[in-house]
Design a protein around this motif. Structure first.
Motif, short mmCIF file in Angstrom:
data_model
loop_
_atom_site.label_atom_id
_atom_site.label_comp_id
_atom_site.label_asym_id
_atom_site.label_seq_id
_atom_site.Cartn_x
_atom_site.Cartn_y
_atom_site.Cartn_z
N GLU A 1 -102.64 37.09 -24.13
CA GLU A 1 -101.23 36.72 -24.24
C GLU A 1 -100.44 37.20 -23.01
OE1 GLU A 1 -99.16 38.63 -27.39
OE2 GLU A 1 -97.40 37.34 -27.14
N ALA A 2 -100.68 38.45 -22.62
CA ALA A 2 -99.99 38.98 -21.44
C ALA A 2 -100.47 38.26 -20.18
CB ALA A 2 -100.24 40.48 -21.32
N TRP A 3 -101.77 37.98 -20.13
CA TRP A 3 -102.35 37.26 -18.98
C TRP A 3 -101.63 35.93 -18.79
CZ3 TRP A 3 -104.61 32.94 -17.01
CH2 TRP A 3 -105.50 33.08 -15.93
N LYS A 4 -101.46 35.20 -19.89
CA LYS A 4 -100.86 33.86 -19.78
C LYS A 4 -99.40 33.92 -19.42
CE LYS A 4 -104.26 31.89 -22.75
NZ LYS A 4 -104.61 31.52 -24.11
N TRP A 5 -98.72 34.93 -19.91
CA TRP A 5 -97.31 35.09 -19.55
C TRP A 5 -97.18 35.38 -18.05
CZ3 TRP A 5 -93.91 38.79 -17.62
CH2 TRP A 5 -92.54 38.55 -17.85
N TYR A 6 -98.03 36.27 -17.60
CA TYR A 6 -98.06 36.66 -16.19
C TYR A 6 -98.36 35.40 -15.34
CZ TYR A 6 -99.42 40.24 -12.56
OH TYR A 6 -99.51 41.06 -11.47
N TYR A 7 -99.33 34.65 -15.78
CA TYR A 7 -99.78 33.47 -15.05
C TYR A 7 -98.70 32.38 -15.02
CZ TYR A 7 -102.92 29.73 -13.55
OH TYR A 7 -103.52 28.71 -12.85
N LYS A 8 -98.10 32.14 -16.18
CA LYS A 8 -97.13 31.04 -16.27
C LYS A 8 -95.75 31.44 -15.77
CE LYS A 8 -99.14 28.18 -19.82
NZ LYS A 8 -99.84 28.67 -21.01
N VAL A 9 -95.24 32.54 -16.32
CA VAL A 9 -93.84 32.87 -16.06
C VAL A 9 -93.66 33.51 -14.68
CG1 VAL A 9 -91.84 34.16 -16.92
CG2 VAL A 9 -93.45 33.11 -18.53
N VAL A 10 -94.56 34.40 -14.31
CA VAL A 10 -94.42 35.07 -13.01
C VAL A 10 -95.07 34.22 -11.91
CG1 VAL A 10 -94.90 37.17 -11.69
CG2 VAL A 10 -94.39 37.32 -14.14
N GLY A 11 -96.28 33.76 -12.16
CA GLY A 11 -97.03 33.05 -11.11
C GLY A 11 -96.84 31.56 -11.10
N LYS A 12 -96.05 31.04 -12.04
CA LYS A 12 -95.73 29.59 -12.10
C LYS A 12 -96.99 28.73 -12.05
CE LYS A 12 -91.47 31.14 -11.57
NZ LYS A 12 -90.88 31.72 -12.76
N GLU A 13 -98.05 29.23 -12.63
CA GLU A 13 -99.32 28.51 -12.75
C GLU A 13 -99.97 28.16 -11.42
OE1 GLU A 13 -99.42 25.50 -15.78
OE2 GLU A 13 -97.79 26.45 -16.87
N LYS A 14 -99.57 28.86 -10.36
CA LYS A 14 -100.22 28.59 -9.08
C LYS A 14 -100.85 29.84 -8.45
CE LYS A 14 -96.09 28.97 -6.15
NZ LYS A 14 -96.40 30.21 -5.47
N CYS A 15 -100.67 30.99 -9.10
CA CYS A 15 -101.22 32.22 -8.53
C CYS A 15 -102.38 32.73 -9.37
CB CYS A 15 -100.15 33.31 -8.47
SG CYS A 15 -98.64 32.80 -7.67
N PRO A 16 -103.58 32.72 -8.85
CA PRO A 16 -104.70 33.30 -9.60
C PRO A 16 -104.46 34.78 -9.88
CG PRO A 16 -105.46 32.11 -7.64
CD PRO A 16 -103.98 32.20 -7.54
N ILE A 17 -104.97 35.25 -11.00
CA ILE A 17 -104.82 36.67 -11.36
C ILE A 17 -106.14 37.39 -11.11
CG2 ILE A 17 -104.35 38.31 -13.22
CD1 ILE A 17 -102.59 36.19 -14.52
N MET A 18 -106.09 38.40 -10.26
CA MET A 18 -107.27 39.20 -9.97
C MET A 18 -107.29 40.37 -10.96
SD MET A 18 -108.51 37.57 -7.38
CE MET A 18 -107.80 36.09 -8.08
#
Ligand code: WTA
Length: 630
Positions: free
Chosen positions: A392-409
């Protein structure tokens, strides 16, 4: 492996991400590294400066005391600073700092080199020599970075104690390391308040007798006690001729100690993990370059604290070795408002953000609107560390912060490993909650009690089977503990202390610690430290600490206490005990709850069975309790 056929929920990198990345084909790199392990690391070491090259890449003649780049002569501080001042990076920003109160400071490579040399000369004038230990106790200010680099320059071994630790933790670490010099700040800003670091240090210094000189960095400016003959203001010394800009450096053997960093282990006192100039340098340089894909124009922000390994490797050494621009922020993420981080990303044009799940969950709580107020389009890559990240936190980070364009390491590693060990790279397909696979060339396994590999998707113990350059060399002054803790359960395999599941695609899913380590908000604490702090209170006869799941912190500390005769349970006493732990160990160790009990579950040999306490608290079956005393 065909990446089109991964199981479960998978996020594939875009063409744009791949085209920009240093490493475009992970499989190919992994294959090369696996088949040419020493060559792989040797090539990376060759990208750094050595006064003399090594005779041997890996010396495993005295396992588990592995040595890397033996015979090589270098200095990590030289590679972080001097090297860049001789290139186009001379005037590039090395460090951008923002204080919680809005103060800012910036240092070019030239300036950071100058300040480091001046600082190193002050240390020399206090008699600090190669091999001496220096304890550093500060908040997130540029001087902590400079102090570390200055120690490394002259071959002194730094021992940084996180500014969130308190009296007993600091005293114990100074004493164990036998430090003659302490570098401390007057205070640190945290959530609008001042943490009185110097005052805490004064109290700690009454409990240990090794320190001769205290260098005090002025940050908050409140009045502090200055002991005549012992304490000196850094800024005053920096203006004296002794703080010359020229400072000859110590040429270090690859295996010479760089720093010790205390961390919590299974039992007893925190242990000092030893890292070296050569291997640690190569490991942090290479891992940051490949995983966070550092490019010349990047502004990179690791939001950890320099007082933990994440800060050592990926605020200080890794970024500077790569000639990157690193951002450092002093304060709390939500001060004065929950948009502080997002405002700074916009203001400084940060490209890479590396933080912990607990911070993400904490900021997520305030809602998307705080994030959406800011232009975060500079972000290119995101990172996570310290504890498992829930999807859940991963997806929030990915969508809201990274706007679905920043891979999460999502990087799994430890104080002991020095560098990322299980981690994706930008070109690797991601599964939320998994750190993907081991760093190229590194062999890991998931084993059962007897050391046999378990089947896919079964839970087991995470072990590492290949040595790596930035690995722990030993526990400071305690080779036996090093062997017992890490290499004795399964001969030839390094025991991580984590339990894990590996799926059918070879992706690792960390479950958590299997020992007495509790990760609270990503901070590593030991049950023993908390228990001994409780027992040091006059009212407490016995104590037990366990970690239980917590929505934001990941884990929270729950304690059980038996009072001494003559003391009775009261809310006031419980609060006093919580404060006592905070005062002794640090605010991060303050128990969520203290339950007063009449007895604790113990084995017949008298060991507290925390497992039973935990099961009881979670309403679960405690499993085998045949060793429980009557
Ligand atoms: C945990 C921090 C899941 C793990 C760098 C490990 C993680 C311990 C992750 C080391 C991650 C660290 N996913 N768990 N990405 N990263 N851990 O020494 O339990 O403070 O053993 O080093 O943190 O903590 P340490």
């Amino acid at each position: 492996m065909n990446s089109n056929k991964l199981n479960g929920e998978v996020y594939y990198p875009s063409e744009e991400v791949i085209s920009k990345a240093h490493i475009k084909d992970w499989e190919q790199l992994n294959e090369f590294a696996t088949n040419n392990y020493e060559k792989f690391w040797e090539d990376l070491a060759n990208e750094l400066h050595w006064f003399k090259k090594w005779d041997k890449v890996l010396d495993d003649s005295n396992k588990p005391f592995f040595k890397w780049f033996t015979g090589g002569i270098t200095n990590i501080s030289y590679n972080c600073l001097d090297v860049h001042t001789k290139t186009h990076r001379r005037n590039k920003l090395a460090l951008i700092w923002e204080g919680e109160n809005g103060d800012t400071k910036t240092y070019s490579y030239f300036a950071l080199h100058r300040e480091t040399c001046k600082f190193a000369n002050i240390l020399k004038s206090l008699g600090v020599q190669k091999g001496d230990r220096v304890t550093i106790y500060m908040g997130r200010v540029p001087e902590i970075v400079i102090a570390m680099l200055a120690c490394a320059r002259i071959g002194a071994i730094h021992s940084v104690v996180y500014g969130g630790f308190s009296v007993e933790s600091l005293a114990e670490r100074i004493e164990d390391s036998n430090s003659k010099v302490l570098i401390v700040a007057d205070g640190a800003y945290q959530r609008g308040k001042i943490v009185p670091l110097k005052q805490i240090a004064d109290e700690a210094l009454q409990r240990c007798g090794t320190v001769e000189h205290v260098l005090v960095v002025k940050r908050t400016g409140q009045e502090v006690n200055m002991e005549f003959g012992r304490d000196m203001w850094l800024h005053e010394l920096m203006n004296l001729p002794v703080a010359s800009r020229e400072c000859s450096l110590e040429k270090m053997d690859a295996e010479d100690p760089l720093f010790i960093l205390y961390t919590s282990g299974t039992t007893g006192k925190p242990k000092a993990i030893l890292h070296t100039h050569g291997g640690y340098m190569v490991g942090t340089y290479a891992s940051l370059k490949y995983v966070f894909d550092i490019h010349e124009e990047d502004r990179y922000w690791c939001a950890a604290d320099p007082g933990w390994i994440t800060g050592h490797s990926y605020i200080v050494y890794g970024p500077l070795l790569n000639g990157a621009t690193s951002f450092l922020y002093e304060g709390a993420p939500n001060f004065p408002y929950p948009n502080r981080w997002w405002a700074m990303i916009e203001k400084y044009g940060i490209n890479i953000l590396y933080t912990a799940p607990t911070a993400i969950r904490g900021l997520m709580r305030f809602g998307e609107a705080w994030v959406n107020r800011h232009d975060l389009s500079s972000l290119r890559l995101l990172g996570s560390v310290g504890e498992p990240i829930n999807p859940e936190a991963w997806k929030w980070y990915y969508k809201v912060v990274g706007k679905e364009k920043c891979p999460i390491m999502d990087t799994w590693w430890q104080t002991e490993t020095g560098m990322f060990m299980i981690t994706p790279m930008p070109c690797v397909p991601l599964k939320p909650g998994s750190g993907t696979r081991p760093f190229p060339g590194i062999q890991m396994d998931v084993v059962d009690e007897n050391g046999n590999s378990v089947k896919a998707n079964e839970e087991g113990f995470l072990v590492i089977k290949t040595p790596w350059p930035s690995m722990i060399r030993t526990v400071w002054n305690d080779d036996e503990r090093y062997i017992n803790q890490y290499w004795s359960k399964y001969p030839g395999m390094y025991l991580t202390g984590d339990s894990v599941r590996r799926d059918e695609d070879g992706y690792y899913w960390i479950i958590g610690r299997v020992d007495d380590v509790i990760k609270v908000s990503g901070y590593r604490l030991g049950t023993a430290e908390i228990e001994s702090a409780l027992v040091s209170h006059p009212a407490v006869a016995e104590a037990a600490a366990i970690g239980l799941p917590h929505e934001i912190k990941g884990n929270a500390i729950y304690t059980f206490v038996i009072l001494k005769n003559g003391f009775t349970k009261s809310t006031q006493l419980i609060e006093e005990l919580r404060q006592h732990v905070s005062h002794e160990v640090g605010p991060i160790a303050k128990p969520e709850s203290i339950e007063i009990v009449d007895s604790l579950p113990k084995t017949r040999s008298g060991k507290i069975m925390r497992r039973v306490l935990k099961a009881r608290a979670l309403g679960q079956d405690p499993g085998n309790i045949s060793t429980l005393e009557e």
